[in-house]
Design a protein around this motif. Structure first.
Motif, PDB file in Angstrom:
ATOM      1  N   ARG A 219     -37.253 -70.995  13.919  1.00 44.87           N
ATOM      2  CA  ARG A 219     -36.173 -71.517  13.828  1.00 44.87           C
ATOM      3  C   ARG A 219     -35.196 -71.343  12.142  1.00 44.87           C
ATOM      4  N   ALA A 220     -36.276 -71.347  11.315  1.00 46.00           N
ATOM      5  CA  ALA A 220     -35.161 -71.748   9.829  1.00 46.00           C
ATOM      6  C   ALA A 220     -34.369 -70.270   9.858  1.00 46.00           C
ATOM      7  N   ARG A 221     -34.124 -68.876  10.269  1.00 47.25           N
ATOM      8  CA  ARG A 221     -33.592 -68.285  10.895  1.00 47.25           C
ATOM      9  C   ARG A 221     -31.846 -68.650  10.828  1.00 47.25           C
ATOM     10  N   VAL A 222     -31.658 -69.342  12.381  1.00 47.17           N
ATOM     11  CA  VAL A 222     -30.527 -69.526  12.082  1.00 47.17           C
ATOM     12  C   VAL A 222     -29.606 -71.114  11.050  1.00 47.17           C
ATOM     13  N   VAL A 223     -30.714 -71.316  10.395  1.00 46.40           N
ATOM     14  CA  VAL A 223     -30.234 -71.690   9.058  1.00 46.40           C
ATOM     15  C   VAL A 223     -29.499 -70.704   7.962  1.00 46.40           C
ATOM     16  N   PHE A 224     -30.577 -69.651   7.730  1.00 51.25           N
ATOM     17  CA  PHE A 224     -30.457 -68.808   6.840  1.00 51.25           C
ATOM     18  C   PHE A 224     -29.259 -68.127   7.548  1.00 51.25           C
ATOM     19  N   GLU A 225     -28.845 -67.386   8.201  1.00 51.80           N
ATOM     20  CA  GLU A 225     -27.925 -66.590   9.145  1.00 51.80           C
ATOM     21  C   GLU A 225     -26.700 -67.871   8.780  1.00 51.80           C
ATOM     22  N   LEU A 226     -26.531 -68.773   9.537  1.00 50.36           N
ATOM     23  CA  LEU A 226     -25.287 -69.322   9.194  1.00 50.36           C
ATOM     24  C   LEU A 226     -25.250 -69.780   7.447  1.00 50.36           C
ATOM     25  N   ALA A 227     -26.405 -70.187   6.953  1.00 47.58           N
ATOM     26  CA  ALA A 227     -26.199 -70.191   5.182  1.00 47.58           C
ATOM     27  C   ALA A 227     -25.313 -68.710   4.887  1.00 47.58           C
ATOM     28  N   ALA A 228     -25.895 -67.905   5.460  1.00 50.94           N
ATOM     29  CA  ALA A 228     -25.383 -66.550   4.559  1.00 50.94           C
ATOM     30  C   ALA A 228     -23.535 -66.500   5.153  1.00 50.94           C
ATOM     31  N   ASP A 229     -23.707 -67.143   6.312  1.00 46.41           N
ATOM     32  CA  ASP A 229     -21.985 -67.271   6.317  1.00 46.41           C
ATOM     33  C   ASP A 229     -20.978 -68.383   6.321  1.00 46.41           C
ATOM     34  N   ARG A 230     -22.172 -69.288   5.317  1.00 48.19           N
ATOM     35  CA  ARG A 230     -21.302 -69.980   4.461  1.00 48.19           C
ATOM     36  C   ARG A 230     -20.882 -71.076   5.223  1.00 48.19           C
ATOM     37  N   GLU A 231     -22.155 -71.788   6.346  1.00 51.59           N
ATOM     38  CA  GLU A 231     -21.202 -72.684   7.329  1.00 51.59           C
ATOM     39  C   GLU A 231     -22.527 -74.280   5.434  1.00 51.59           C
ATOM     40  N   PRO A 232     -21.758 -75.056   5.417  1.00 49.58           N
ATOM     41  CA  PRO A 232     -21.686 -75.963   4.522  1.00 49.58           C
ATOM     42  C   PRO A 232     -23.680 -76.474   4.743  1.00 49.58           C
ATOM     43  N   VAL A 233     -23.666 -76.971   5.605  1.00 51.34           N
ATOM     44  CA  VAL A 233     -24.303 -77.513   5.835  1.00 51.34           C
ATOM     45  C   VAL A 233     -26.272 -77.064   5.769  1.00 51.34           C
ATOM     46  N   SER A 234     -26.084 -75.745   6.444  1.00 50.99           N
ATOM     47  CA  SER A 234     -27.086 -74.688   5.938  1.00 50.99           C
ATOM     48  C   SER A 234     -27.256 -74.399   4.717  1.00 50.99           C
ATOM     49  N   ALA A 235     -26.053 -74.070   4.388  1.00 52.59           N
ATOM     50  CA  ALA A 235     -26.240 -73.526   2.523  1.00 52.59           C
ATOM     51  C   ALA A 235     -26.693 -74.683   2.036  1.00 52.59           C
ATOM     52  N   ALA A 236     -26.254 -76.049   2.199  1.00 52.51           N
ATOM     53  CA  ALA A 236     -27.000 -76.945   1.248  1.00 52.51           C
ATOM     54  C   ALA A 236     -29.003 -76.804   2.026  1.00 52.51           C
ATOM     55  N   ILE A 237     -29.143 -76.430   2.918  1.00 50.64           N
ATOM     56  CA  ILE A 237     -30.242 -77.443   2.927  1.00 50.64           C
ATOM     57  C   ILE A 237     -31.949 -75.652   2.369  1.00 50.64           C
ATOM     58  N   VAL A 238     -30.669 -74.152   2.326  1.00 53.37           N
ATOM     59  CA  VAL A 238     -31.260 -73.678   1.587  1.00 53.37           C
ATOM     60  C   VAL A 238     -31.436 -73.566   0.408  1.00 53.37           C
ATOM     61  N   ALA A 239     -30.328 -74.375  -0.401  1.00 50.71           N
ATOM     62  CA  ALA A 239     -30.036 -74.381  -2.020  1.00 50.71           C
ATOM     63  C   ALA A 239     -31.550 -75.681  -2.034  1.00 50.71           C
ATOM     64  N   ALA A 240     -31.314 -76.208  -1.154  1.00 54.60           N
ATOM     65  CA  ALA A 240     -32.836 -77.159  -1.449  1.00 54.60           C
ATOM     66  C   ALA A 240     -33.910 -77.338  -1.533  1.00 54.60           C
ATOM     67  N   ALA A 241     -34.036 -75.638  -0.147  1.00 51.73           N
ATOM     68  CA  ALA A 241     -35.454 -74.790   0.147  1.00 51.73           C
ATOM     69  C   ALA A 241     -35.825 -73.709  -1.468  1.00 51.73           C
ATOM     70  N   ALA A 242     -34.655 -73.402  -2.838  1.00 53.28           N
ATOM     71  CA  ALA A 242     -35.101 -72.674  -3.285  1.00 53.28           C
ATOM     72  C   ALA A 242     -35.407 -73.668  -4.584  1.00 53.28           C
ATOM     73  N   ASP A 243     -34.460 -75.276  -4.856  1.00 50.00           N
ATOM     74  CA  ASP A 243     -34.920 -75.790  -5.473  1.00 50.00           C
ATOM     75  C   ASP A 243     -36.408 -76.656  -5.496  1.00 50.00           C
ATOM     76  N   ALA A 244     -36.965 -76.720  -4.390  1.00 50.89           N
ATOM     77  CA  ALA A 244     -38.433 -76.875  -3.715  1.00 50.89           C
ATOM     78  C   ALA A 244     -39.470 -75.258  -4.107  1.00 50.89           C
ATOM     79  N   LEU A 245     -39.415 -74.870  -4.263  1.00 52.36           N
ATOM     80  CA  LEU A 245     -39.687 -73.543  -4.410  1.00 52.36           C
ATOM     81  C   LEU A 245     -39.912 -73.524  -6.672  1.00 52.36           C
ATOM     82  N   THR A 246     -38.475 -73.284  -6.841  1.00 50.25           N
ATOM     83  CA  THR A 246     -38.527 -73.752  -8.239  1.00 50.25           C
ATOM     84  C   THR A 246     -39.245 -75.019  -8.999  1.00 50.25           C
TER      85      THR A 246
END
Length: 314
Positions: A219-246
């Motif tokens: 179901r994570a693809r829903v978050v990434f699809e919305l983040a690509a469309d600049r939905e703010p909450v989804s974009a924040a979740i993707v940013a937090a995921a990138a922070d964690a992996l970094t």
């Protein structure tokens, strides 16, 4: 502080497979991928359910390995390497080794954490491997054979930046809005719809009645699809995921005192360019500029490491 250089291990070898066949096994939280090879030709390529004792229990793990070995028949297996999520503790390693020994008592056997397969699959002997799939973890080896790991604690304690974690963050957001009596936003609505639900309030019961982690990671693809469309909450979740992996990557880099390279792998990492770019940018800020997205199957690394067992020490 002085960096902790971990535990020395021998450097990886790329030598040819000796007489007989080697078996590489990649055991994830949702599936098992096994490849039988002579070093030049793949003799069998097998998929089964997860054989990870930490995820499915010893009995089910044994059953899934039985499915794999039943398809191998009487193949003369001389060496086996299995990469198993969560099996880097002595106890976990020995439990899985015992399961393999029952089926291949005459083979040389090596059991490693599944993240160790990634460097070998990328054709590297040194570097930092970071997984972002159903779960997440990091592992690295330096030129002296020292190793270090980060994360890989499982979904109950961590797995930050994984597919399951991304969806869980979205679920929490949707439920918080329900608790506050706020109307459903785009993320809540689309997440519910993707689960076949009409009301985000139903996500709570759905979450606990469908505990399969692979389902929620998907179901994570829903978050990434919305983040690509600049939905703010989804974009924040993707940013937090990138922070964690970094953080996972840089934790290993610090302990080993090395600036990469980083090999990023796992279903989510490989299929989400938005996440790849976010991690690349964050690593660059921290002085790590060599990031590779793994395109080879991790099981190829298990085959490579199994071949090491047949390579005479110099």
């Amino acid at each position: 502080m002085i960096p902790d250089h971990g535990t020395p291990t021998g450097p990886a070898s790329t030598g040819p497979v000796g007489a007989g066949l080697v078996l590489g096994i990649d055991v994830g939280g949702s599936k098992t991928h096994a490849v039988l090879s002579d070093g030049a030709t793949v003799h069998a390529d097998i998929l089964a359910g997860s054989a990870n004792p930490a995820s499915v229990g010893v009995e089910e793990a044994s059953r899934q390995l039985g499915i794999v070995f039943a398809q191998l028949g009487d193949a003369p297996i001389t060496a086996i390497c299995a990469g198993v999520a969560g099996a880097d503790s002595p106890g976990g390693e020995e439990r899985f080794r015992a399961l393999l020994t029952l089926r291949a008592p005459n083979a040389a056997i090596r059991v490693v954490h599944d993240s160790e397969l990634l460097l070998a699959a990328a054709g590297r002997t040194t570097g930092i491997a970071v997984i972002s799939g159903t779960g997440s973890a990091g592992w690295g080896r330096d030129a002296h054979g020292h190793t270090a790991r980060s994360g890989g604690w499982g979904y109950l304690l961590g797995d930050e930046g994984s597919g399951y974690w991304v969806t869980r963050m979205a679920v929490r957001h949707a439920l918080e809005r329900v608790d506050l009596g706020e109307p459903a936003d785009r993320l809540s609505q689309q997440l519910a719809a993707d689960c076949g639900l009409q009301d985000p309030a139903d996500i709570l019961d759905h979450f606990y009645s469908h505990p399969e982690r692979r389902y929620w990671a998907g179901r994570a693809r829903v978050v990434f699809e919305l983040a690509a469309d600049r939905e703010p909450v989804s974009a924040a979740i993707v940013a937090a995921a990138a922070d964690a992996l970094t953080h996972i990557a840089t934790s290993v880099a610090y302990r080993l005192g090395m600036p990469g390279p980083v090999v990023l792998a796992g279903g989510q990492a490989v299929h989400q360019p938005l996440l790849q770019q976010a991690v690349r940018e964050r690593l660059a800020v921290r002085g790590i500029h060599d990031l590779e997205i793994l395109t080879a199957a991790p099981v190829s690394g298990a085959v490579r490491l199994a071949a090491e067992l047949l390579t005479p020490s110099l």
